[in-house]
Design a protein around this motif. Sequence first.
Motif, PDB file in Angstrom:
ATOM      1  N   ARG A 194       0.830  -1.205   0.000  1.00  0.00           N
ATOM      2  CA  ARG A 194       0.000   0.000   0.000  1.00  0.00           C
ATOM      3  C   ARG A 194       0.866   1.258   0.000  1.00  0.00           C
ATOM      4  O   ARG A 194       1.797   1.398   0.786  1.00  0.00           O
ATOM      5  N   GLY A 195       0.538   2.167  -0.897  1.00  0.00           N
ATOM      6  CA  GLY A 195       1.291   3.419  -1.012  1.00  0.00           C
ATOM      7  C   GLY A 195       2.566   3.312  -1.805  1.00  0.00           C
ATOM      8  O   GLY A 195       3.259   4.311  -2.020  1.00  0.00           O
ATOM      9  N   LYS A 196       2.874   2.104  -2.303  1.00  0.00           N
ATOM     10  CA  LYS A 196       4.125   1.877  -3.037  1.00  0.00           C
ATOM     11  C   LYS A 196       3.855   1.284  -4.426  1.00  0.00           C
ATOM     12  O   LYS A 196       4.718   0.639  -5.011  1.00  0.00           O
ATOM     13  N   ASP A 261      12.265   6.650 -12.563  1.00  0.00           N
ATOM     14  CA  ASP A 261      12.500   7.552 -11.433  1.00  0.00           C
ATOM     15  C   ASP A 261      11.714   7.123 -10.202  1.00  0.00           C
ATOM     16  O   ASP A 261      12.226   7.186  -9.072  1.00  0.00           O
ATOM     17  N   LEU A 262      10.471   6.704 -10.398  1.00  0.00           N
ATOM     18  CA  LEU A 262       9.635   6.308  -9.263  1.00  0.00           C
ATOM     19  C   LEU A 262      10.235   5.133  -8.502  1.00  0.00           C
ATOM     20  O   LEU A 262      10.263   5.130  -7.264  1.00  0.00           O
ATOM     21  N   MET A 263      10.728   4.128  -9.231  1.00  0.00           N
ATOM     22  CA  MET A 263      11.290   2.979  -8.536  1.00  0.00           C
ATOM     23  C   MET A 263      12.707   3.262  -8.044  1.00  0.00           C
ATOM     24  O   MET A 263      13.096   2.824  -6.955  1.00  0.00           O
ATOM     25  N   SER A 265      13.882   5.991  -6.947  1.00  0.00           N
ATOM     26  CA  SER A 265      13.824   6.843  -5.753  1.00  0.00           C
ATOM     27  C   SER A 265      13.274   6.111  -4.533  1.00  0.00           C
ATOM     28  O   SER A 265      13.334   6.621  -3.415  1.00  0.00           O
ATOM     29  N   GLY A 266      12.722   4.918  -4.740  1.00  0.00           N
ATOM     30  CA  GLY A 266      12.127   4.162  -3.651  1.00  0.00           C
ATOM     31  C   GLY A 266      10.683   4.524  -3.370  1.00  0.00           C
ATOM     32  O   GLY A 266      10.069   3.983  -2.443  1.00  0.00           O
ATOM     33  N   GLU A 267      10.121   5.420  -4.193  1.00  0.00           N
ATOM     34  CA  GLU A 267       8.725   5.813  -3.975  1.00  0.00           C
ATOM     35  C   GLU A 267       7.763   4.676  -4.256  1.00  0.00           C
ATOM     36  O   GLU A 267       6.689   4.611  -3.671  1.00  0.00           O
ATOM     37  N   VAL A 268       8.130   3.802  -5.190  1.00  0.00           N
ATOM     38  CA  VAL A 268       7.308   2.618  -5.458  1.00  0.00           C
ATOM     39  C   VAL A 268       8.198   1.385  -5.433  1.00  0.00           C
ATOM     40  O   VAL A 268       9.419   1.472  -5.668  1.00  0.00           O
ATOM     41  N   VAL A 269       7.588   0.230  -5.167  1.00  0.00           N
ATOM     42  CA  VAL A 269       8.322  -1.028  -5.188  1.00  0.00           C
ATOM     43  C   VAL A 269       7.705  -2.004  -6.184  1.00  0.00           C
ATOM     44  O   VAL A 269       8.295  -3.036  -6.495  1.00  0.00           O
ATOM     45  N   ILE A 270       6.517  -1.671  -6.695  1.00  0.00           N
ATOM     46  CA  ILE A 270       5.850  -2.515  -7.681  1.00  0.00           C
ATOM     47  C   ILE A 270       4.951  -1.625  -8.534  1.00  0.00           C
ATOM     48  O   ILE A 270       4.291  -0.723  -8.008  1.00  0.00           O
ATOM     49  N   GLN A 271       4.962  -1.845  -9.855  1.00  0.00           N
ATOM     50  CA  GLN A 271       4.197  -0.965 -10.734  1.00  0.00           C
ATOM     51  C   GLN A 271       4.061  -1.551 -12.128  1.00  0.00           C
ATOM     52  O   GLN A 271       4.824  -2.435 -12.521  1.00  0.00           O
ATOM     53  N   SER A 272       3.073  -1.045 -12.879  1.00  0.00           N
ATOM     54  CA  SER A 272       3.031  -1.302 -14.314  1.00  0.00           C
ATOM     55  C   SER A 272       4.383  -0.895 -14.884  1.00  0.00           C
ATOM     56  O   SER A 272       4.922   0.148 -14.513  1.00  0.00           O
ATOM     57  N   MET A 273       4.926  -1.711 -15.791  1.00  0.00           N
ATOM     58  CA  MET A 273       6.210  -1.335 -16.375  1.00  0.00           C
ATOM     59  C   MET A 273       6.302  -1.789 -17.811  1.00  0.00           C
ATOM     60  O   MET A 273       5.615  -2.727 -18.229  1.00  0.00           O
TER      61      MET A 273
END
Length: 419
Positions: A194-196, A261-263, A265-273
Amino acid sequence: MNRRTFLQHSGKIGAAALAAAAFPKLVKAKSKVTLKVVGTHVTLLEPIRKRAEQDLGITIEFHPAGDAEALLKASTDPAAFDIYEQWSNSIKVLWQAKTIQPIDTRRLTYWNEIGRLSKTGRISDQARHGLGDSPDKILFIQPDGGLGGEESHAISFLPYVHNVDSFGYNSAVVPKGVPYETESWGWLLDKRWRGKVAIVNAPEIGMLDLALAARAKGLMDFNDMGNMSREEVDQLFEIIIKFKRRGQFRGVWTSVPHSVDLMASGEVVIQSMFSPGVSALNGMGIPCVYAAPNEGYRAWHGVMCLSRDCVGERQEAAYAFMNWWLSGWPGAFIARQGYYISNPQRSKPFMSQAEWDYWYEGLPAAEPLAGTDGKISVQPGETRTGGSYLKRFENIAVWNTVMDTYEYILTKWNEFVLA
């Protein structure tokens, strides 16, 4: 996948023909013209532009933008481009907007080398066809002016780069899963992250990622995920907006550099890529894994379209550019960011054996492999998540698609982004 099998699946090019034409003589434009190419950061790369200018003797301008911005420009202003490069989900929008013209396959040097995936939607007899707009459904221009699967000399786009997409995750934080077994689209909605979590800000793509996630979590099902009803769209967005209000998503990204940049920077750990983002992160030393979900991939086919305003010498240059893209070197170059080309045997002589074995055959890397930026993105002994070209494209859940409810989806997507 042995050589004989792969030749069968990539256009049955004879070995003798390959040997004779591995380094084809490229036809240059007759005069110095400027070709305007609109698309995304994924393929509009500076090394590609420079090499094409060198080989073709023309001036080429690249105008990269985010998915939505590029599509908006191409669907409203045919004078803004000669060539448009993006994904197969662009085609219905552009064709209906009448901003692109038919492409004549008789002017395409390598048309007969293009493999069955691009022309039939299936890479093998064992492959899933995949829901939604597989390339064969939108490639050929029919006698009534519509798009369909009946072969003709007139096509709506040149089939070139393609891939299967999923999500990427930082394995230093998210426990590494087993490809095709434990990795699941449902991870995007897992409360542990959550939030990542971030989603691609392209309605027709991001919505499919979230639909796959919702179905994987058992939150809803679809009669046809490739063409959802208005009621199914309402139900899906009700679910994902609730997740957003609970803080599940860090946000949405609009370009590959933004996702990196999002990953990073550590702002996200899982995402569409997209694959180039995964390659870039690994080149930076960040252990980003590109998942092979047990539910299947979301697939896409790159489209190269011709503006309706592209005529005369510019049209001649545009055809030269399209033929150049399938001439070998470009396919080898984009293989290093994880993408495939529609006539791969043409690109094989431009790749090392280690590159071919890793990217196409799914074998362990025999040596360090560099990405398109020159940085080492694959270490010796690593294998590509999802395996070979054949294995990956045999496991398609759905293709990027513009559904009948597209305009309604746009309004619901805006509600999601602003929620």
